[in-house]
Design a protein around this motif. Structure first.
Motif, short mmCIF file in Angstrom:
data_model
loop_
_atom_site.label_atom_id
_atom_site.label_comp_id
_atom_site.label_asym_id
_atom_site.label_seq_id
_atom_site.Cartn_x
_atom_site.Cartn_y
_atom_site.Cartn_z
N GLN A 115 0.81 -1.21 0.00
CA GLN A 115 0.00 0.00 0.00
C GLN A 115 0.85 1.27 0.00
O GLN A 115 0.52 2.24 -0.66
N HIS A 116 1.94 1.25 0.73
CA HIS A 116 2.78 2.44 0.86
C HIS A 116 4.03 2.38 -0.01
O HIS A 116 4.90 3.25 0.08
N LYS A 117 4.14 1.33 -0.84
CA LYS A 117 5.27 1.16 -1.75
C LYS A 117 6.61 1.34 -1.02
O LYS A 117 7.48 2.08 -1.44
N LEU A 118 6.75 0.61 0.09
CA LEU A 118 7.93 0.75 0.93
C LEU A 118 9.10 -0.12 0.50
O LEU A 118 10.24 0.15 0.83
N GLY A 119 8.84 -1.21 -0.18
CA GLY A 119 9.92 -2.03 -0.72
C GLY A 119 10.68 -2.87 0.28
O GLY A 119 11.78 -3.31 -0.03
N PHE A 120 10.14 -3.11 1.47
CA PHE A 120 10.84 -4.03 2.38
C PHE A 120 10.35 -5.45 2.13
O PHE A 120 9.27 -5.67 1.61
N GLU A 121 11.20 -6.41 2.48
CA GLU A 121 10.87 -7.83 2.33
C GLU A 121 10.40 -8.37 3.68
O GLU A 121 10.92 -7.97 4.72
N VAL A 122 9.44 -9.27 3.66
CA VAL A 122 8.92 -9.89 4.88
C VAL A 122 9.40 -11.34 4.92
O VAL A 122 9.19 -12.10 3.98
N VAL A 123 10.08 -11.69 6.00
CA VAL A 123 10.53 -13.06 6.24
C VAL A 123 9.76 -13.56 7.45
O VAL A 123 9.79 -12.95 8.51
N LEU A 124 9.05 -14.67 7.27
CA LEU A 124 8.22 -15.21 8.35
C LEU A 124 8.99 -16.20 9.20
O LEU A 124 9.72 -17.05 8.68
N LEU A 125 8.81 -16.11 10.49
CA LEU A 125 9.44 -17.02 11.45
C LEU A 125 8.40 -18.07 11.84
O LEU A 125 7.84 -18.04 12.92
N GLN A 141 3.19 -17.02 -2.09
CA GLN A 141 2.37 -16.51 -3.18
C GLN A 141 1.85 -15.11 -2.88
O GLN A 141 1.80 -14.26 -3.76
N ILE A 142 1.48 -14.84 -1.64
CA ILE A 142 0.94 -13.54 -1.25
C ILE A 142 2.03 -12.47 -1.23
O ILE A 142 1.75 -11.30 -1.44
N GLY A 143 3.27 -12.86 -0.98
CA GLY A 143 4.32 -11.86 -1.02
C GLY A 143 5.39 -11.96 0.03
O GLY A 143 6.27 -11.11 0.09
#
Length: 124
Positions: free
Chosen positions: A89-99, A113-115
């Motif tokens: 939404q905010h076009k921040l460009g960070f990556e999310v790594v799930l624990l 798939q979601i991102g």
């Protein structure tokens, strides 16, 4: 004559370049997991901050200071999807790594798939 010890020989050569200014956000309500990650990042010379709720994590993530966000999949006030939504939404460009320690294969595939950038560990 030199012999190669299989235990000390690297199996793959990966090259990872991390900017010296890379900042990492840890969103997790488990204090021991958070401290372990902060210690590992500090020893690697990386700067990290942490939040123990999804609300606080999303607010910090929206600041635009972070390149990577490590997150537990579900906290008492929301799921990792809030971080994906904030990044998009905010076009921040960070990556999310799930624990995620207990993700099924379907949950793991859906997250990618979601991102989510990655879900370390092996799907159950």
């Amino acid at each position: 004559m030199s012999t190669v010890n299989e235990e000390t020989q690297p199996r793959a050569a990966l090259t990872l370049t991390v900017p010296e200014t890379a900042r990492i956000l840890i969103v997790c309500d488990n204090d021991s997991d958070t401290e372990r990650l902060k210690t590992a990042f500090r020893e690697a010379g990386l700067t990290s901050e942490s939040a123990n709720s999804m609300t606080a994590g999303c607010a910090l993530a929206k600041s635009g200071r972070f390149q990577v966000v490590f997150s537990a999949p579900l906290l008492r006030d929301g799921s990792w999807r809030h971080l994906i939504d904030a990044a998009s939404q905010h076009k921040l460009g960070f990556e999310v790594v799930l624990l995620a320690r207990t993700f099924t294969f379907n949950e793991w595939a859906e997250a990618l798939q979601i991102g989510a950038f990655d879900v370390p560990g092996r799907p159950a």
